[in-house]
Design an enzyme around this catalytic site. Structure first.
Site, mmCIF file in Angstrom:
data_model
loop_
_atom_site.group_PDB
_atom_site.id
_atom_site.type_symbol
_atom_site.label_atom_id
_atom_site.label_comp_id
_atom_site.label_asym_id
_atom_site.label_seq_id
_atom_site.Cartn_x
_atom_site.Cartn_y
_atom_site.Cartn_z
ATOM 1 N N GLY A 1 50.348 54.012 57.006
ATOM 2 C CA GLY A 1 49.679 53.180 56.012
ATOM 3 C C GLY A 1 50.694 52.667 55.004
ATOM 4 O O GLY A 1 51.292 51.607 55.186
ATOM 5 N N ARG A 37 20.599 46.624 24.178
ATOM 6 C CA ARG A 37 20.087 47.997 24.289
ATOM 7 C C ARG A 37 20.087 48.640 22.897
ATOM 8 O O ARG A 37 21.101 48.588 22.186
ATOM 9 C CB ARG A 37 20.996 48.793 25.226
ATOM 10 C CG ARG A 37 20.710 50.281 25.280
ATOM 11 C CD ARG A 37 19.452 50.574 26.065
ATOM 12 N NE ARG A 37 19.181 52.006 26.126
ATOM 13 C CZ ARG A 37 18.109 52.523 26.671
ATOM 14 N NH1 ARG A 37 17.179 51.732 27.190
ATOM 15 N NH2 ARG A 37 17.925 53.822 26.703
ATOM 16 N N GLY A 85 24.909 53.748 30.153
ATOM 17 C CA GLY A 85 24.286 55.068 30.101
ATOM 18 C C GLY A 85 23.670 55.435 31.449
ATOM 19 O O GLY A 85 24.254 55.157 32.496
ATOM 20 N N GLU A 121 46.150 46.851 50.465
ATOM 21 C CA GLU A 121 47.344 45.982 50.349
ATOM 22 C C GLU A 121 48.435 46.668 49.524
ATOM 23 O O GLU A 121 49.166 46.025 48.766
ATOM 24 C CB GLU A 121 46.990 44.610 49.766
ATOM 25 C CG GLU A 121 45.848 43.960 50.531
ATOM 26 C CD GLU A 121 46.123 42.573 51.043
ATOM 27 O OE1 GLU A 121 47.251 42.082 50.927
ATOM 28 O OE2 GLU A 121 45.180 41.978 51.588
ATOM 29 N N GLU A 159 50.816 53.498 43.816
ATOM 30 C CA GLU A 159 52.131 54.151 43.920
ATOM 31 C C GLU A 159 53.125 53.230 44.630
ATOM 32 O O GLU A 159 54.290 53.117 44.225
ATOM 33 C CB GLU A 159 52.013 55.484 44.685
ATOM 34 C CG GLU A 159 51.256 56.584 43.945
ATOM 35 C CD GLU A 159 49.736 56.367 43.941
ATOM 36 O OE1 GLU A 159 49.222 55.632 44.808
ATOM 37 O OE2 GLU A 159 49.062 56.917 43.056
#
Ligand SMILES: Cc1cc2nc3c(=O)[nH]c(=O)nc-3n(C[C@H](O)[C@H](O)[C@H](O)COP(=O)(O)OP(=O)(O)OC[C@H]3O[C@@H](n4cnc5c(N)ncnc54)[C@H](O)[C@@H]3O)c2cc1C
Length: 398
Positions: free
Chosen positions: A138, A278, A356, A380, A384
């Site tokens: 990979g 809210r 929430g 892609e 890292e």
């Protein structure tokens, strides 16, 4: 001292912004009403692909002779951002369809290969995929184990690929795969790219993965057992596969960065709206700086991610005109991808928190955004790997 020249720094043009409005309207009308259902049903909506083609999105960077618009990479990023703002699965379908499907054929294909594959891909009558990743290769994609040997004028391919986007749809026409075609003098593998049409005997499309997010995007493993294709299915020169895929990934990283910007933007809009409407303790929750400061930070991150993304796209367009080096594009792409994707993941965390308990409910798109975000830091090239690329670009030993 004479006056400074005005800067020629990047900026989206009015044409780009007008185009953004067109894609936004399409996304709002044709994608948003269905996005939750497609996600819930884990269904790849194949019917959307010709519509994206009709809008010209697959052909944005493709020359007119193959049915495209001959436009710039920046416009493709605008389209991916706008689709990604509404539905990440549809955004990645376009991003991978162009970046991984069309791009290698356009960049390295012979005239015959381009004529064979591109018109249908550009029109959205077909999709192509790019098989680089393997079960055991990979991040270290050069460790590919899939092999191809020449026998009686045909390539015989054996091996397996993992997690390949757009590889198993009803309209997938071709998959470009990397394979070892020999060994170089110093013992390293010679890697080449080969196009394998769908339905070739010996090619098995494994069942779709059960994914955390991107439920409406098509992802399969592929296995190759004695798959035979004519010798002229080699894409580009023999042994150039490694260089080709590194270049393909540079472009793909800018596209993923644009997808991340779309997601972060969606989180910013949703959080702002919810914080205004809210109420808790008799007041809108946005009155509390514990909420509003998080949303303010989100606005900063979206702005920064967008600037890095479009700077990288601008450099890529200049590179296309021979005015910027590959190294500059590579560095800008890795920086943009790293920052934008991490910002998008953080943005989904903020948005679900602002919502929430509702943020944990699939009834609200922010829950889908939360699940869709994580892959951005992986596909892609992981975060890292981006840091490795950036460190290498700084001249650090790696
Ligand atoms: C939904 C989805 C769609 C995808 N689509 C495609 C596609 O269309 N085509 C394709 O070819 N691939 C595709 N991929 C594969 C994707 O690009 C890889 O999963 C990714 O590059 C990581 O490889 P890996 O999964 O093998 O992880 P690994 O390489 O096994 O890495 C595991 C972990 O180790 C870390 N790591 C590895 N090496 C180092 C190092 N030297 N230093 C520090 N950390 C390191 C990695 O960053 C990661 O955190 C897709 C993946 C997914 C999940």
């Amino acid at each position: 001292m004479s006056a400074f020249e005005p800067t020629t720094s990047f900026e989206l043009s009015k044409d780009h912004e007008d185009f953004r409005s067109v894609v936004r309207e399409f996304a709002e009308e044709q994608v948003r009403p269905h996005a939750d259902r497609w996600d819930r049903e884990h269904r790849f909506p194949v019917e959307i692909v010709p519509q994206l083609g009709e809008l010209g999105l697959f052909g944005l960077v493709v020359p007119e002779e193959y049915g495209g618009a001959g436009g710039d990479f920046t416009s493709l990023c605008v389209a991916i951002e706008e689709l990604g703002r509404v539905d990440q699965s549809i955004g990645i379908t376009l991003s991978a369809g162009v970046g991984l499907g069309i791009n290698p054929i356009l960049s390295y294909g012979t005239e015959e290969q381009k004529q064979r594959w591109l018109p249908d891909l550009v029109a959205g009558r077909a999709l192509a995929a790019f098989g680089l990743t393997e079960p055991d290769a990979g991040s270290d994609a050069g460790a590919t184990r899939t092999r191809a040997r020449l026998e009686d004028g045909e390539w015989v391919v054996d091996g397996a690929k993992a997690f390949i986007t757009n590889s198993g749809t009803d309209i997938t026409s071709v998959v470009t795969v990397t394979a070892r075609t020999g060994t170089l003098d110093h013992g390293r593998p010679e890697i080449s790219a080969i196009t394998i049409p769908s339905g070739t005997p010996g090619l098995t499309v494994e069942p779709a993965y059960d994914k955390l997010g991107w439920h409406a995007s098509d992802t399969h493993g592929l296995t190759f057992e004695g798959v035979r294709v004519p010798e002229n299915h080699l894409l580009g020169a023999r042994g150039e596969g490694f260089k080709q895929f590194l270049k393909t990934l540079d472009d793909g990283r800018i596209a993923i960065s644009a997808l991340a910007v779309g997601l972060a933007q969606a989180c910013l809009e949703a959080s702002t709206e919810y914080a205004k409407t809210r109420t808790a303790f008799g007041r809108p929750i946005g009155v509390n700086q514990g909420v509003s400061f998080q949303v303010a930070d989100l606005a900063v991150a979206v702005e920064a991610a967008r600037m890095l993304t479009y700077k990288a796209a601008w450099l890529k367009d200049l590179h296309h005109q021979g005015r910027r080096s590959v190294a500059e594009v590579k560095q800008a792409a890795a920086i943009a991808k790293l920052y934008s994707t991490e910002a998008a993941v953080a943005a989904t965390r903020v948005a679900t928190q602002v919502y929430g308990g509702n943020g944990f409910m699939e009834e609200y798109p922010v829950a889908r955004f939360y699940r869709d975000a994580k892959i951005l830091e992986i596909g892609e090239g992981t975060s890292e790997v981006q840091r490795m690329v950036i460190a290498r670009g700084l001249g650090l030993p790696s």
